[in-house]
Scaffold this active site. Structure first.
Site, mmCIF file in Angstrom:
data_model
loop_
_atom_site.group_PDB
_atom_site.id
_atom_site.type_symbol
_atom_site.label_atom_id
_atom_site.label_comp_id
_atom_site.label_asym_id
_atom_site.label_seq_id
_atom_site.Cartn_x
_atom_site.Cartn_y
_atom_site.Cartn_z
ATOM 1 N N SER A 7 -47.899 21.729 -4.635
ATOM 2 C CA SER A 7 -47.526 20.797 -3.565
ATOM 3 C C SER A 7 -47.689 21.341 -2.151
ATOM 4 O O SER A 7 -47.466 20.618 -1.183
ATOM 5 C CB SER A 7 -46.078 20.328 -3.759
ATOM 6 O OG SER A 7 -45.177 21.410 -3.661
ATOM 7 N N LYS A 31 -37.205 18.176 -0.543
ATOM 8 C CA LYS A 31 -38.092 18.835 0.416
ATOM 9 C C LYS A 31 -37.854 18.300 1.831
ATOM 10 O O LYS A 31 -37.872 19.064 2.797
ATOM 11 C CB LYS A 31 -39.550 18.640 -0.009
ATOM 12 C CG LYS A 31 -39.877 19.357 -1.302
ATOM 13 C CD LYS A 31 -41.306 19.122 -1.754
ATOM 14 C CE LYS A 31 -41.573 19.875 -3.049
ATOM 15 N NZ LYS A 31 -42.947 19.693 -3.537
#
EC number: 3.4.21.53
Length: 357
Positions: free
Chosen positions: A248, A293
């Site tokens: 990611s 996140k």
């Protein structure tokens, strides 16, 4: 009075015993496991890809003149806690914003913890390579496809070697690692593929290799090598975050490489964070754990967060009032969106609120 005391003691003892057991991860003196089959996901550490980490640049670029950078381009992570007791799980569920998920979401059936960690390591390495390729492609810089590692069960073992440059597959020139993978996937496992490579000496050779089967995708052919995009101009890009796994960070890595190799500042000197997978052609893909996140970025002081557009629905499931969440589909899109933000162009800026509607 003594009878009441005895009743109280005998009533409390089982509760205390259960509470003690709930706080243990195994029965003392035995191998009996008392952990629950759940994991907790929460905000993890963030890393400024324009800065240093443990005395080294997070992204070290050699062989080219670098443009000065400032501010932040932070990659974000998810902290995963496993092997928890019942009490620890309940605490994280009640007292934190962690997400409690079945352990199968972290360690799929049939995969050991070590296998998952190894797969995440490979995914992270692949993400780094794709980030380099996407950045060089965006900057119109030529690059080669380099063999990095030969897997033990590959027919390429003792034929190809780390450092070989893949020139062509089945007689067709390759442009990037994706081109090689696409050509290989056109075959079935067990079939032969023709690989032309260039050695360090400059000599070119053609080899016929029998394809194996992917362990990740049943029925798909696999050459059994790890590849990287290497600059044909001698530019070397090294990523110095060894303890992170998963794909990611690709988008932010690519942005940082572009920022260091091109004039001006992509982030406008501001604190930008984000996430998203990236392909060699610059396409940005969705990821997991985005709410954590975003929380990590907000806690660190970011003012802009770059989110894959396909993650926007989940990204907006929690409020982050001091953070502008921007929807992106590609590396080029992310750069143009940051340019729009930096010049205050609200008409061109596409936030997740707009992308969701």
């Amino acid at each position: 009075m003594n009878r009441r005391l005895r009743t109280f003691v005998w009533g409390v003892l089982p509760i205390a015993a259960l509470g003690t057991l709930a706080s243990l991860d195994h029965v003392p003196g035995t191998d009996i496991d008392l952990t629950v089959p759940y994991a907790a996901e929460g905000p993890g550490p963030t890393f400024n890809t324009l800065d240093d980490y443990e005395g080294k640049p997070v992204i070290d670029i050699q062989g080219a003149e670098l443009d000065p950078t400032s501010g932040n381009l932070n990659m974000t992570t998810v902290a995963v806690r496993t092997h928890m007791s019942l009490a620890q799980t309940l605490y994280r569920w009640v007292a934190t914003k962690d997400t409690i998920v079945p352990i199968e979401q972290i360690f799929p059936p049939g995969f050991s913890e070590e296998q998952v960690q190894e797969n995440n390591k490979i995914a992270f390495s692949t993400s780094e390579n794709a980030a380099t390729a996407a950045a060089l492609r965006y900057l119109n810089r030529p690059f080669d496809v380099r063999v990095e590692e030969i897997l033990p069960d590959s027919s390429a073992k003792d034929v190809l070697a780390p450092g070989d440059i893949i020139v062509a597959v089945d007689g067709r020139k390759v442009a990037d690692p994706m081109t090689v993978r696409t050509a290989v996937r056109a075959h079935a496992p067990g079939e032969d593929v023709s690989i032309m490579v260039r050695k360090d000496s400059g000599e070119e050779a053609v080899h016929k290799l029998k394809l194996g089967q992917s362990k990740q995708e049943a029925g798909k052919a696999q050459l059994g090598i790890l590849m990287s995009a290497q600059s044909a101009e001698g530019i070397q890009v090294e990523y110095n975050l060894d303890d992170i796994g998963g794909p990611s960070a690709g988008l932010i890595f690519s942005l940082a490489v572009v920022d260091k190799l091109s004039p001006g500042e992509i982030n406008g000197g501001k604190f930008v964070a984000g996430t998203g997978t990236i392909k060699e052609d610059g396409t940005v893909g969705p990821i997991g754990g985005i709410v954590h996140k975003i929380q990590a970025a907000s806690d660190a002081g970011a003012e802009v967060f770059l989110s894959p557009r396909l993650n926007c629905g989940e990204a907006l499931s929690r409020k982050h009032d001091n953070l502008t969440i921007v929807a992106v589909d590609s590396l080029e899109d992310a750069i143009s969106q940051l340019e729009a933000y930096n010049r205050g162009d609200k008409e061109q800026l596409r936030t997740c609120d707009q992308a969701k509607n």
